[in-house]
Design a protein around this motif. Structure first.
Motif, mmCIF file in Angstrom:
data_model
loop_
_atom_site.group_PDB
_atom_site.id
_atom_site.type_symbol
_atom_site.label_atom_id
_atom_site.label_comp_id
_atom_site.label_asym_id
_atom_site.label_seq_id
_atom_site.Cartn_x
_atom_site.Cartn_y
_atom_site.Cartn_z
ATOM 1 N N LEU A 57 0.400 -0.728 5.120
ATOM 2 C CA LEU A 57 1.551 -1.175 4.332
ATOM 3 C C LEU A 57 1.138 -2.192 3.274
ATOM 4 N N LEU A 58 0.030 -2.865 3.515
ATOM 5 C CA LEU A 58 -0.547 -3.792 2.537
ATOM 6 C C LEU A 58 -1.977 -3.358 2.249
ATOM 7 N N VAL A 59 -2.392 -3.536 1.013
ATOM 8 C CA VAL A 59 -3.788 -3.299 0.633
ATOM 9 C C VAL A 59 -4.284 -4.534 -0.106
ATOM 10 N N THR A 60 -5.603 -4.699 -0.102
ATOM 11 C CA THR A 60 -6.205 -5.820 -0.819
ATOM 12 C C THR A 60 -7.080 -5.297 -1.943
ATOM 13 N N ASP A 61 -7.425 -6.179 -2.843
ATOM 14 C CA ASP A 61 -8.301 -5.811 -3.954
ATOM 15 C C ASP A 61 -9.773 -5.955 -3.576
ATOM 16 N N VAL A 98 1.924 -16.362 10.596
ATOM 17 C CA VAL A 98 2.033 -15.365 9.533
ATOM 18 C C VAL A 98 0.760 -14.531 9.374
ATOM 19 N N LEU A 99 -0.389 -15.086 9.653
ATOM 20 C CA LEU A 99 -1.630 -14.326 9.478
ATOM 21 C C LEU A 99 -1.676 -13.049 10.320
ATOM 22 N N PRO A 100 -1.301 -13.086 11.605
ATOM 23 C CA PRO A 100 -1.292 -11.835 12.366
ATOM 24 C C PRO A 100 -0.291 -10.809 11.811
ATOM 25 N N ILE A 101 0.804 -11.273 11.240
ATOM 26 C CA ILE A 101 1.781 -10.363 10.627
ATOM 27 C C ILE A 101 1.154 -9.672 9.425
ATOM 28 N N VAL A 102 0.508 -10.455 8.572
ATOM 29 C CA VAL A 102 -0.147 -9.900 7.380
ATOM 30 C C VAL A 102 -1.244 -8.924 7.801
ATOM 31 N N LEU A 103 -2.031 -9.290 8.786
ATOM 32 C CA LEU A 103 -3.117 -8.439 9.242
ATOM 33 C C LEU A 103 -2.578 -7.124 9.817
ATOM 34 N N GLU A 104 -1.505 -7.185 10.576
ATOM 35 C CA GLU A 104 -0.918 -5.954 11.127
ATOM 36 C C GLU A 104 -0.409 -5.044 10.014
ATOM 37 N N LEU A 105 0.263 -5.622 9.020
ATOM 38 C CA LEU A 105 0.745 -4.824 7.891
ATOM 39 C C LEU A 105 -0.421 -4.178 7.149
ATOM 40 N N PHE A 106 -1.514 -4.907 7.014
ATOM 41 C CA PHE A 106 -2.720 -4.397 6.375
ATOM 42 C C PHE A 106 -3.304 -3.237 7.186
ATOM 43 N N GLU A 107 -3.426 -3.426 8.481
ATOM 44 C CA GLU A 107 -4.011 -2.396 9.342
ATOM 45 C C GLU A 107 -3.151 -1.139 9.413
ATOM 46 N N ARG A 108 -1.866 -1.275 9.213
ATOM 47 C CA ARG A 108 -0.944 -0.131 9.206
ATOM 48 C C ARG A 108 -0.888 0.558 7.842
ATOM 49 N N GLY A 140 0.823 -1.200 0.000
ATOM 50 C CA GLY A 140 0.000 0.000 0.000
ATOM 51 C C GLY A 140 0.854 1.245 0.000
ATOM 52 N N ARG A 141 1.883 1.232 0.802
ATOM 53 C CA ARG A 141 2.816 2.356 0.898
ATOM 54 C C ARG A 141 4.146 1.829 1.397
ATOM 55 N N MET A 142 5.152 2.604 1.192
ATOM 56 C CA MET A 142 6.469 2.238 1.702
ATOM 57 C C MET A 142 6.537 2.601 3.184
ATOM 58 N N PRO A 143 7.211 1.788 3.979
ATOM 59 C CA PRO A 143 7.364 2.140 5.395
ATOM 60 C C PRO A 143 8.178 3.430 5.531
ATOM 61 N N SER A 144 7.815 4.247 6.493
ATOM 62 C CA SER A 144 8.560 5.474 6.733
ATOM 63 C C SER A 144 9.894 5.144 7.406
ATOM 64 N N ALA A 145 10.798 6.100 7.384
ATOM 65 C CA ALA A 145 12.144 5.880 7.932
ATOM 66 C C ALA A 145 12.116 5.556 9.422
ATOM 67 N N ASP A 146 11.144 6.087 10.145
ATOM 68 C CA ASP A 146 11.095 5.842 11.592
ATOM 69 C C ASP A 146 10.198 4.665 11.983
ATOM 70 N N GLU A 147 9.599 4.010 10.983
ATOM 71 C CA GLU A 147 8.758 2.848 11.239
ATOM 72 C C GLU A 147 9.625 1.608 11.406
#
Length: 85
Positions: free
Chosen positions: A80-84, A68-78, A28-35
């Protein structure tokens, strides 16, 4: 038996939140430098650069689905990942 049921229920909730196993995930977006990201988060994120369905991402992660599912979900909620979906 209760632990297995809880793990199965948590997996179903995560998959539903992400739009289902066939949903396409992309960055979805690139992580920021402080993330700060863990090595596992960075690895999962790197697998989505060109888009991948959730089911395939779970397969190529090399980690157990419950890990892995909680990792993917956290990235989505932040964002960093988007779905179609």
């Amino acid at each position: 038996a209760l632990m297995r049921l809880s793990a199965h229920l948590l997996e179903r909730i995560c998959v539903a939140r992400l739009g289902g196993e066939a949903s396409e995930l992309t960055m979805g977006r690139m992580p920021s430098a402080d993330e700060r990201l863990t090595q596992q988060q960075m690895f999962v994120l790197s697998r989505t650069a060109e888009g991948v369905c959730l089911d395939d991402l779970l397969d190529v992660s090399g980690m157990p689905r419950p890990d892995v599912l909680p990792i993917v979900l956290e990235l989505f909620e932040r964002g960093l990942l988007v779905t179609d979906r």
